[in-house]
Design an enzyme around this catalytic site. Structure first.
Site, short mmCIF file in Angstrom:
data_model
loop_
_atom_site.label_atom_id
_atom_site.label_comp_id
_atom_site.label_asym_id
_atom_site.label_seq_id
_atom_site.Cartn_x
_atom_site.Cartn_y
_atom_site.Cartn_z
N ALA A 75 0.93 -1.26 -0.05
CA ALA A 75 -0.03 0.06 -0.23
C ALA A 75 0.70 1.20 -0.12
O ALA A 75 0.31 2.20 -0.82
CB ALA A 75 -1.19 -0.04 1.17
N THR A 76 1.83 1.21 0.47
CA THR A 76 2.87 2.44 0.65
C THR A 76 3.26 2.95 -0.98
O THR A 76 3.26 4.01 -1.23
CB THR A 76 4.15 2.18 1.44
OG1 THR A 76 3.73 2.04 3.01
CG2 THR A 76 5.13 3.09 1.23
N ASN A 156 -6.35 3.27 10.44
CA ASN A 156 -5.53 2.08 11.00
C ASN A 156 -5.42 2.44 12.40
O ASN A 156 -5.04 1.27 13.19
CB ASN A 156 -4.33 2.12 10.13
CG ASN A 156 -3.33 3.55 10.37
OD1 ASN A 156 -3.88 4.68 9.91
ND2 ASN A 156 -2.13 3.53 10.82
N GLN A 184 -6.30 -0.93 5.10
CA GLN A 184 -6.84 -1.37 6.52
C GLN A 184 -8.42 -2.00 6.11
O GLN A 184 -8.81 -2.63 6.88
CB GLN A 184 -6.96 -0.58 7.47
CG GLN A 184 -5.79 -0.13 8.03
CD GLN A 184 -4.91 -1.20 8.77
OE1 GLN A 184 -5.67 -2.04 9.24
NE2 GLN A 184 -3.75 -0.99 9.17
N SER A 204 -3.40 -3.77 0.65
CA SER A 204 -2.16 -4.48 1.12
C SER A 204 -2.43 -5.73 1.42
O SER A 204 -3.36 -6.02 2.21
CB SER A 204 -1.53 -3.56 2.08
OG SER A 204 -0.34 -4.31 2.82
N HIS A 206 -0.77 -8.01 3.20
CA HIS A 206 -0.61 -8.76 4.66
C HIS A 206 -1.49 -8.06 5.72
O HIS A 206 -1.37 -8.66 6.58
CB HIS A 206 0.92 -8.28 5.07
CG HIS A 206 1.12 -6.79 5.49
ND1 HIS A 206 1.24 -6.48 6.80
CD2 HIS A 206 1.31 -5.78 4.92
CE1 HIS A 206 1.41 -5.18 6.88
NE2 HIS A 206 1.69 -4.51 5.50
N THR A 244 9.94 -7.41 -12.48
CA THR A 244 9.61 -8.73 -12.63
C THR A 244 8.55 -9.07 -11.48
O THR A 244 8.76 -8.85 -10.14
CB THR A 244 10.61 -9.89 -12.47
OG1 THR A 244 11.37 -9.68 -13.58
CG2 THR A 244 10.00 -11.43 -12.50
N CYS A 330 6.74 6.54 18.85
CA CYS A 330 7.91 6.77 19.55
C CYS A 330 8.67 7.67 18.34
O CYS A 330 8.78 7.33 17.45
CB CYS A 330 8.62 5.53 19.60
SG CYS A 330 10.41 5.72 20.31
#
Length: 392
Positions: A75-76, A156, A184, A204, A206, A244, A330
Site C-alpha cells: 500500500a505504501t 489504521n 486497512q 495491501s 498482509h 518482474t 515513538c
C-alpha cells in the site's frame, strides 16, 4: 490456555498468513518458478496465466475490472504512485492542488508534503473530533485547480470508517480524481469502486492474511485515469510499475482476497462478538474507558480506547505475553501522542492513556477471555500503585 502463551492482538499492524494462502503460494517457490514474463515457454505461460487468475480474485474484492489492477510491493508504494503519479501527470493541464486529511497514514501525508517542493498546493483538512471528515468542508475546499482528493477508508489507528460514497459523489460532481487508501479496509468492509466513484484505490496483502511485500493499485480505465510512473524499467504492469512480478506473492495475494470475499461476513460477526466481550469485561471490572473516534462509524475489530487513570506505556511494560499497541508513537526515543489522536483534539494525558487492541480472523474466544484477565489484573495493579503513591 497456557499462562505463558502469547496472545496476539495487533491485527491492524499485520496479520498472520492464512494456511490456505501458504498452501497456494508454495508451488511457485520451487516448482512453478519460471519468470511470468517469459511467456514463450510452457512454464512461463502457466505462471503468467495463474497470476492473471489472482488479478481477477483481487478485482472481485473491490468490484473492478481485472485490467484495472496494478500489482505493487504494498500500500505504501500504491499510495505514492496514486498521489505523485496523478499530481505530476495532471499538473500539465493547469492544475496544481491536491487535498487530503490530517489523519491519513504517514505515507500519504509524506507523499503530499513532498509535492510542495514541486510547486503543488497541498490542502490538509482537519477531521472532526470523532475522526470523521466533514464532507461540506471538503466540498468547499475543492477548486477548479484541484487534481485529487485522497481519503483513507478505514483508519489504521482508531478504526473509523469515512463516508466514501458521499466523498465520491462530491469528487465526481467536481470532476476531481478520488483516491482511497484501503489497506486497512480490504476484507473488513464493503469496497466497491463504482458505488463509491473511486478512481484510484490502494490495497495491501498482509493486512488481509496474505504475504508481506505485495499489494495493488486500482486505476480506473473508463474514464481513463492517467499516472506518471514512479520509476523506469521494462514496462510491466501497463508501464506503471516496472519489474518482474513476484509470482508466489501475487498468487498468495489472490488467494487472500478470495478468502476475504468469502469470509468477510462471518469474520466480522465473530470479531464483533469478541470486541463486545472485551469491552463488557472491562466494565464489569470497574475499569473506566472511552472509545477514541466515532462509536458507530467504525470497524469493531479496532478497539482504540482511553483507560482512565492509566499510563498506556506502563500498562504494556507490565503485561506479559499479550501483543497490542500504544495509542502513541515513538519519536527520538520519546513517547509522543500519535498525530491521529491529536487530530481528535485529545489532551496529552488522554492520548497517553490510549491503547489499540485489534482482533482478527485467528483470534479465539479463549484468547480474548485470557487477555481480559491479564490486562484487567495489570490495570488494577497500576491503580493500587497509584493509590499508594498518592497516600505516600
Amino acid at each position: 490456555m497456557n499462562l505463558n502463551s502469547n496472545i496476539y492482538l495487533d491485527y491492524q499492524s499485520t496479520t498472520p498468513v492464512d494456511p490456505k494462502v501458504i498452501e497456494s503460494m508454495s508451488p511457485y517457490l520451487n516448482i512453478y518458478f519460471a519468470n511470468p514474463h517469459s511467456t514463450e515457454h510452457t512454464m512461463g505461460k502457466f505462471v503468467s496465466d495463474n497470476i492473471e487468475k489472482s488479478r481477477i480474485k483481487v478485482a472481485r474484492l473491490i468490484n473492478s475490472d481485472p485490467k484495472e489492477i496494478i500489482f505493487t510491493s504494498g500500500a505504501t508504494e500504491s499510495n505514492n504512485l496514486a498521489i505523485k503519479g496523478a499530481a505530476r501527470f495532471y499538473k500539465n493541464m493547469n492544475k496544481n492542488e491536491i487535498i487530503t486529511t490530517n489523519s491519513e497514514h504517514k505515507c500519504v501525508l509524506e507523499s503530499f508534503n513532498s509535492l510542495i517542493k514541486e510547486g503543488f498546493k497541498v490542502v490538509i483538512l482537519p477531521v472532526e473530533n470523532d475522526g470523521i471528515l466533514d464532507v461540506t468542508k471538503l466540498s468547499n475546499a475543492i477548486s477548479n485547480r484541484t487534481i485529487l482528493v485522497s481519503v483513507m477508508a478505514l483508519n489504521n489507528e482508531i478504526g473509523v470508517i469515512q463516508p466514501l460514497e458521499k466523498i465520491g459523489k462530491i469528487c465526481k460532481l467536481n470532476k476531481v480524481l478520488f483516491h482511497s487508501d484501503c489497506a486497512q479496509a480490504g476484507g473488513k468492509i464493503e469496497l466497491d469502486v463504482n458505488k463509491f466513484n473511486l478512481d484510484l484505490l490502494s490495497l495491501s496483502s498482509h493486512k488481509m492474511y496474505g504475504p508481506k511485500g505485495i499489494g495493488c493499485l486500482f486505476v480506473r480505465r473508463r474514464p481513463r485515469v492517467r499516472l506518471d510512473p514512479l520509476f523506469s524499467g521494462g514496462f510491466q504492469e501497463k508501464g506503471l510499475r516496472s519489474g518482474t512480478l513476484p509470482s508466489h506473492l501475487c498468487i498468495g495475494f489472490g488467494e487472500a482476497a478470495s478468502l476475504a470475499n468469502k469470509m468477510m461476513s462471518s469474520d466480522n460477526s465473530r470479531i464483533n462478538y469478541l470486541s463486545d466481550y472485551f469491552l463488557n469485561y472491562l466494565s464489569k471490572k470497574n475499569i473506566v474507558y472511552k472509545i477514541n473516534g466515532n462509536k458507530n462509524l467504525r470497524w469493531q475489530g479496532n478497539i482504540n480506547i482511553q483507560i482512565k487513570g492509566i499510563n498506556a506505556s506502563k500498562l504494556i511494560e507490565n503485561i506479559s505475553n499479550v501483543s497490542f499497541s500504544l495509542g502513541s508513537a515513538c519519536s527520538d526515543n520519546a513517547i509522543e501522542p500519535s498525530y491521529v489522536l491529536k487530530s481528535l483534539n485529545l489532551t496529552k494525558k488522554e492520548a497517553e492513556s490510549s491503547v489499540r487492541i485489534s482482533l482478527g480472523r485467528m483470534t479465539t474466544e479463549e484468547e480474548i477471555e485470557e487477555a481480559c484477565i491479564r490486562i484487567s489484573s495489570v490495570i488494577h495493579k497500576l491503580y493500587k500503585q497509584k493509590d499508594q503513591n498518592s497516600y505516600d
